[in-house]
Design a protein around this motif. Structure first.
Motif, short mmCIF file in Angstrom:
data_model
loop_
_atom_site.label_atom_id
_atom_site.label_comp_id
_atom_site.label_asym_id
_atom_site.label_seq_id
_atom_site.Cartn_x
_atom_site.Cartn_y
_atom_site.Cartn_z
N ASP A 11 0.81 -1.22 0.00
CA ASP A 11 0.00 0.00 0.00
C ASP A 11 0.84 1.27 0.00
O ASP A 11 0.38 2.32 -0.44
CB ASP A 11 -0.92 0.00 1.23
CG ASP A 11 -2.06 -0.99 1.11
OD1 ASP A 11 -2.51 -1.23 -0.03
OD2 ASP A 11 -2.50 -1.52 2.15
N HIS A 12 2.07 1.18 0.51
CA HIS A 12 2.91 2.37 0.67
C HIS A 12 4.22 2.11 -0.07
O HIS A 12 4.96 1.20 0.28
CB HIS A 12 3.15 2.66 2.15
CG HIS A 12 1.88 2.68 2.94
ND1 HIS A 12 1.02 3.76 2.94
CD2 HIS A 12 1.32 1.74 3.73
CE1 HIS A 12 -0.03 3.48 3.72
NE2 HIS A 12 0.13 2.26 4.20
N ARG A 13 4.51 2.94 -1.08
CA ARG A 13 5.62 2.64 -1.97
C ARG A 13 6.64 3.76 -1.99
O ARG A 13 6.31 4.94 -1.79
CB ARG A 13 5.10 2.35 -3.38
CG ARG A 13 4.14 1.15 -3.39
CD ARG A 13 3.56 0.85 -4.77
NE ARG A 13 4.54 0.36 -5.71
CZ ARG A 13 5.06 -0.86 -5.72
NH1 ARG A 13 4.71 -1.74 -4.79
NH2 ARG A 13 5.93 -1.23 -6.63
N ASP A 25 2.99 -2.99 3.43
CA ASP A 25 1.67 -2.81 4.01
C ASP A 25 1.80 -2.35 5.45
O ASP A 25 2.76 -2.73 6.15
CB ASP A 25 0.87 -4.11 3.96
CG ASP A 25 0.55 -4.54 2.52
OD1 ASP A 25 0.34 -3.64 1.68
OD2 ASP A 25 0.52 -5.75 2.27
N GLN A 71 -4.42 6.60 0.72
CA GLN A 71 -4.42 6.98 -0.68
C GLN A 71 -3.02 6.74 -1.23
O GLN A 71 -2.04 7.12 -0.61
CB GLN A 71 -4.79 8.45 -0.84
CG GLN A 71 -6.21 8.77 -0.39
CD GLN A 71 -6.55 10.22 -0.60
OE1 GLN A 71 -5.67 11.04 -0.88
NE2 GLN A 71 -7.81 10.56 -0.45
N ARG A 72 -2.94 6.09 -2.37
CA ARG A 72 -1.63 5.81 -2.95
C ARG A 72 -0.98 7.08 -3.44
O ARG A 72 -1.63 7.96 -4.00
CB ARG A 72 -1.76 4.81 -4.10
CG ARG A 72 -2.24 3.44 -3.66
CD ARG A 72 -2.28 2.48 -4.86
NE ARG A 72 -2.77 1.17 -4.45
CZ ARG A 72 -2.01 0.22 -3.96
NH1 ARG A 72 -0.72 0.44 -3.80
NH2 ARG A 72 -2.50 -0.94 -3.64
N ARG A 117 -7.97 3.19 4.95
CA ARG A 117 -7.12 2.78 3.85
C ARG A 117 -6.42 3.98 3.27
O ARG A 117 -7.01 5.04 3.06
CB ARG A 117 -7.95 2.11 2.75
CG ARG A 117 -8.60 0.80 3.18
CD ARG A 117 -7.58 -0.28 3.44
NE ARG A 117 -6.95 -0.69 2.20
CZ ARG A 117 -6.00 -1.61 2.16
NH1 ARG A 117 -5.54 -2.16 3.26
NH2 ARG A 117 -5.48 -1.95 1.00
N ALA A 149 -2.95 -1.03 10.88
CA ALA A 149 -3.85 -1.59 9.86
C ALA A 149 -5.30 -1.60 10.33
O ALA A 149 -6.22 -1.34 9.55
CB ALA A 149 -3.40 -3.00 9.51
#
Length: 378
Positions: free
Chosen positions: A297-299, A347, A375-376, A373, A368
């Motif tokens: 989810d986090h890049r 994640d 936002q990318r 959730r 979590a």
């Protein structure tokens, strides 16, 4: 008969030329009866000193040591029913393997028939029956270490202590002897305490692990708990190979709670864990195995420096554009080369958050479960 070991506020100080060195500092814990417990940590952290105080080879400066209900602090080693295997393989070169294993029993006055019966049982367990009539010089290093284990095993101790018995062996022999030591534990009615600086040995062999840091207890828990729920950045970095990645971030307020903002990522965070921490520098711990080149989810971006192949997996050692060192482990990175740029993700559930003091603020399941959730980032 196995007994629990209690250390109650144990200190050990050494004085030299007017200088006081604290080797063990206010150590309190209970090692469960019959367990296999490993003391682990870097050189100089106090693990061998702790073992020697349990054995009676060192006297605590303060505090008490007990086996079950018996206070053994002031008892001599021979009165503790405790056996110890040292790092150096101390065998008598002029005695056969049988004589080496049975020497302690002979000193205790055990009759020869009983000695031989116990020696034969120990040799069978350690798979050295065919070596009993040989001399130590005729044995390999692994066989010599088995003899040293046998000489302790045969005494039927309540407590069996092992001080880095595999440190001088090659990798193959270490792997074999790890299995032997665990099998020995199953055979013995004894509480075993094992000292090593090798966290792989600690994690694969133990029921419980004592991780020491400069003479103080950092965490005492089953291996899986140290790996999944470290109490500090120190524990997270020490346990696991390669070491846990530590990504800098800042606690920032948002309309809904808080966010942990780092280099290219932003992780929503629960208010109850971060209220009053606005603007604080924190760190996100992410194990290399949990960084994925294919998702998360986090890049963020990593520039590869060195790529290693370990069996079916590849380890990329690199750094972010901001200079943070990052390791990534994945079976899909075989085509990565030096200076390649890759995007990896994680994640929230796989993160540990450490405060400025290095202690764990919260774990990934809290992030979590309590956070919306994300936002990318584009």
């Amino acid at each position: 008969m196995a007994r629990p070991i209690h250390l109650d506020s144990v200190d050990k100080e050494y004085r030299s030329a007017g200088t006081v060195h604290v080797a063990v500092d206010d150590l309190s814990l209970t090692i469960p009866e019959g367990s296999f417990t490993t003391l682990v940590g870097p050189s100089g952290c106090g693990k061998t000193t702790t073992l020697r105080m349990i054995a009676g080879l060192e006297t605590p400066t303060s505090g008490r040591v007990s086996f079950g209900e018996q206070d053994v602090t002031d008892l001599s080693p021979q009165n503790r029913n405790c056996a110890m295997v040292f790092q150096s393989i101390a065998l008598y070169p002029h005695m056969s393997v049988r004589e080496n294993i049975g020497y302690g029993l002979k000193v205790q006055g055990v009759p020869r028939d009983e000695r031989n019966r116990r020696i034969d049982e120990a040799a069978e367990t350690l798979q050295i029956t065919e070596q009993l009539e040989k001399m130590p010089a005729e044995l390999s290093g692994g066989q010599q270490q088995r003899v040293a284990l046998g000489s302790a095993f045969v005494q039927d101790p309540d407590v069996l202590l092992l001080d880095e018995p595999m440190s001088d062996l090659d990798a193959k022999l270490k792997a074999e002897l790890r299995v032997e030591v665990q099998r020995l534990h199953q055979e013995l009615d004894a509480t075993m305490v094992y000292v090593t600086h090798d966290q792989t040995e600690a994690m694969t062999m133990s029921d419980h692990v004592v991780l020491l840091n400069d003479g103080r207890l950092e965490q005492f828990a089953p291996p899986g708990e140290l790996f999944d729920r470290p109490v500090s950045e120190y524990v997270a970095r020490f346990i696991g190979t390669p070491s846990t990645n530590v990504l800098p971030a800042t606690v920032e307020p948002r309309e809904e709670g808080y966010a942990l903002a780092g280099e290219g990522f932003e992780v929503p965070a629960p208010a109850e864990s971060f209220v009053g921490r606005e603007g604080e520098a924190v760190s996100l711990g992410v194990r290399p195995q949990y960084l994925s080149p294919d998702g998360g989810d986090h890049r963020f971006t990593v520039v590869a420096d060195v790529v290693e192949q370990l069996g079916t997996e590849f380890v990329v050692h690199g750094r972010t554009p901001g200079g943070t060192d990052v390791d990534v482990v994945s079976p899909t990175l075989g085509d990565v080369e030096h200076a390649d740029e890759l995007t990896v993700g994680f994640d929230a559930a796989d993160v540990y958050v450490f405060g400025e003091d290095g202690r764990t603020v919260c774990y990934g399941d809290e992030l979590a479960n309590d956070s919306p959730r994300p936002q990318r980032n584009s």
